[in-house]
Motif scaffolding. Structure first.
Motif, PDB file in Angstrom:
ATOM      1  N   ARG A 131      63.749 137.743  10.276  1.00 21.52           N
ATOM      2  CA  ARG A 131      62.733 138.423   9.953  1.00 21.52           C
ATOM      3  C   ARG A 131      63.367 139.511   8.905  1.00 21.52           C
ATOM      4  O   ARG A 131      64.292 140.125   9.131  1.00 21.52           O
ATOM      5  CB  ARG A 131      61.894 139.001  11.033  1.00 21.52           C
ATOM      6  CG  ARG A 131      61.522 138.144  11.976  1.00 21.52           C
ATOM      7  CD  ARG A 131      60.316 138.547  12.862  1.00 21.52           C
ATOM      8  NE  ARG A 131      59.011 138.338  12.144  1.00 21.52           N
ATOM      9  CZ  ARG A 131      57.822 138.353  12.850  1.00 21.52           C
ATOM     10  NH1 ARG A 131      57.746 138.656  13.861  1.00 21.52           N
ATOM     11  NH2 ARG A 131      56.758 138.072  11.897  1.00 21.52           N
ATOM     12  N   GLN A 132      62.507 139.714   8.098  1.00 28.18           N
ATOM     13  CA  GLN A 132      63.156 140.909   7.115  1.00 28.18           C
ATOM     14  C   GLN A 132      62.021 142.044   7.190  1.00 28.18           C
ATOM     15  O   GLN A 132      60.848 142.036   6.752  1.00 28.18           O
ATOM     16  CB  GLN A 132      63.055 140.595   5.673  1.00 28.18           C
ATOM     17  CG  GLN A 132      64.158 139.288   5.530  1.00 28.18           C
ATOM     18  CD  GLN A 132      65.639 139.905   5.865  1.00 28.18           C
ATOM     19  OE1 GLN A 132      66.383 140.644   5.206  1.00 28.18           O
ATOM     20  NE2 GLN A 132      66.412 138.888   6.769  1.00 28.18           N
ATOM     21  N   ASP A 133      62.472 143.128   7.626  1.00 27.58           N
ATOM     22  CA  ASP A 133      61.570 144.198   7.933  1.00 27.58           C
ATOM     23  C   ASP A 133      62.548 145.545   8.193  1.00 27.58           C
ATOM     24  O   ASP A 133      63.469 145.631   7.739  1.00 27.58           O
ATOM     25  CB  ASP A 133      60.448 144.200   9.019  1.00 27.58           C
ATOM     26  CG  ASP A 133      61.273 143.845  10.516  1.00 27.58           C
ATOM     27  OD1 ASP A 133      62.419 144.224  10.313  1.00 27.58           O
ATOM     28  OD2 ASP A 133      60.530 143.426  11.224  1.00 27.58           O
ATOM     29  N   GLY A 134      61.738 146.578   8.608  1.00 27.74           N
ATOM     30  CA  GLY A 134      62.401 147.956   8.740  1.00 27.74           C
ATOM     31  C   GLY A 134      63.574 147.918   9.662  1.00 27.74           C
ATOM     32  O   GLY A 134      64.191 148.924   9.763  1.00 27.74           O
ATOM     33  N   MET A 135      63.772 146.802  10.301  1.00 29.99           N
ATOM     34  CA  MET A 135      64.743 146.810  11.344  1.00 29.99           C
ATOM     35  C   MET A 135      66.320 146.587  10.650  1.00 29.99           C
ATOM     36  O   MET A 135      67.010 147.422  11.158  1.00 29.99           O
ATOM     37  CB  MET A 135      64.725 145.451  12.331  1.00 29.99           C
ATOM     38  CG  MET A 135      65.432 145.431  13.321  1.00 29.99           C
ATOM     39  SD  MET A 135      64.951 146.822  14.911  1.00 29.99           S
ATOM     40  CE  MET A 135      66.376 146.570  15.885  1.00 29.99           C
ATOM     41  N   THR A 136      66.310 146.264   9.507  1.00 29.51           N
ATOM     42  CA  THR A 136      67.415 146.275   8.824  1.00 29.51           C
ATOM     43  C   THR A 136      68.178 147.644   8.408  1.00 29.51           C
ATOM     44  O   THR A 136      69.396 148.155   8.754  1.00 29.51           O
ATOM     45  CB  THR A 136      67.308 145.605   7.468  1.00 29.51           C
ATOM     46  OG1 THR A 136      66.625 144.197   7.768  1.00 29.51           O
ATOM     47  CG2 THR A 136      68.773 145.151   6.763  1.00 29.51           C
ATOM     48  N   ALA A 137      67.206 148.530   7.913  1.00 31.40           N
ATOM     49  CA  ALA A 137      67.393 149.802   7.672  1.00 31.40           C
ATOM     50  C   ALA A 137      67.747 150.539   9.086  1.00 31.40           C
ATOM     51  O   ALA A 137      68.559 151.348   8.997  1.00 31.40           O
ATOM     52  CB  ALA A 137      66.600 150.533   6.685  1.00 31.40           C
ATOM     53  N   LEU A 138      67.019 150.400   9.998  1.00 33.52           N
ATOM     54  CA  LEU A 138      67.130 151.094  11.219  1.00 33.52           C
ATOM     55  C   LEU A 138      68.442 150.738  11.814  1.00 33.52           C
ATOM     56  O   LEU A 138      69.285 151.657  12.408  1.00 33.52           O
ATOM     57  CB  LEU A 138      65.679 150.620  12.049  1.00 33.52           C
ATOM     58  CG  LEU A 138      65.734 151.411  13.478  1.00 33.52           C
ATOM     59  CD1 LEU A 138      65.894 153.001  13.236  1.00 33.52           C
ATOM     60  CD2 LEU A 138      64.615 151.071  14.134  1.00 33.52           C
TER      61      LEU A 138
END
Ligand code: FMN
Length: 183
Positions: A60-67
């Protein structure tokens, strides 16, 4: 020192945010801090596909990467979670599940890890009066720490909290605890 304050509630203007704003205001001047509310981050559910067991990455590509980048950059975290149905809010559970590429629950020995020597301080709150539910939330955060290689270094909890106005009488104790943790 970089400190990430993580509000595990979906609300960025509730009691949990008020506690973390109080912690942030009591940090030493040299501390660099950022407050993130999970309600403002797009963290989709874990699909349970276990692709991360093979690739050590989430599909999944979402806000988790930046978090996760923010977690990686921080020396310490303060994670605060209210009781929702006697447990952590769904957004926070989704966050925990999505940490699997970084956690030792991932059986792939090359799974990513957070950099060493990170500390976590946990905060739990609820409306009801008995502390057991708060302890359950603190245990969930400690469990996450254990699998992420993070030291659970301290905690506090508050019962009888309905909304942010109820935090006011606790502010001196929150500031004292912040001084104890980071002073
Ligand atoms: C969906 C929902 C479920 C809740 N469940 C509980 C509960 O099981 N026990 C409890 O003591 N408080 C419960 N509460 C109260 C919250 O823990 C309390 O209002 C807290 O201050 C909310 O923090 P927030 O405004 O930062 O989200 C619940 C609140 C909501 C919205």
């Amino acid at each position: 020192m970089k400190i990430l304050l993580l509000n595990a509630s979906p609300r960025n203007d509730g009691a949990t945010q008020e506690i973390l704003l109080t912690v942030q205001g009591a940090l030493p001047a040299q501390a660099e801090s950022e407050l993130v509310c999970l309600g403002d981050v797009d963290v989709q559910y874990c699909l349970g596909c276990k692709k991360c067991y093979e690739t050590c990455r989430c599909v999944r590509q979402d806000g988790m990467t930046a978090l996760l980048d923010k977690l990686e950059a921080a020396d310490a975290f303060v994670i605060a979670a209210p009781s929702y149905w006697a447990d952590v809010p769904a957004q926070f559970k989704a966050f925990i599940d999505r940490c699997t590429p970084f956690s030792d629950t991932n059986p792939n020995p090359s799974h990513w890890t957070l950099g060493a020597s990170k500390r976590c301080y946990a905060v739990a709150l609820r409306t009801g009066s008995s502390p057991g539910e708060c302890q359950h939330i603190l245990d969930t955060i400690a469990h996450w720490c254990g699998h992420m290689g993070v030291e659970m270094a301290g905690s506090m909890y508050f019962c009888g909290i309905e909304d942010k106005g109820d935090i006011e009488p606790h502010k001196p104790a929150i500031c004292a605890k912040t001084e104890e943790w980071f002073g």
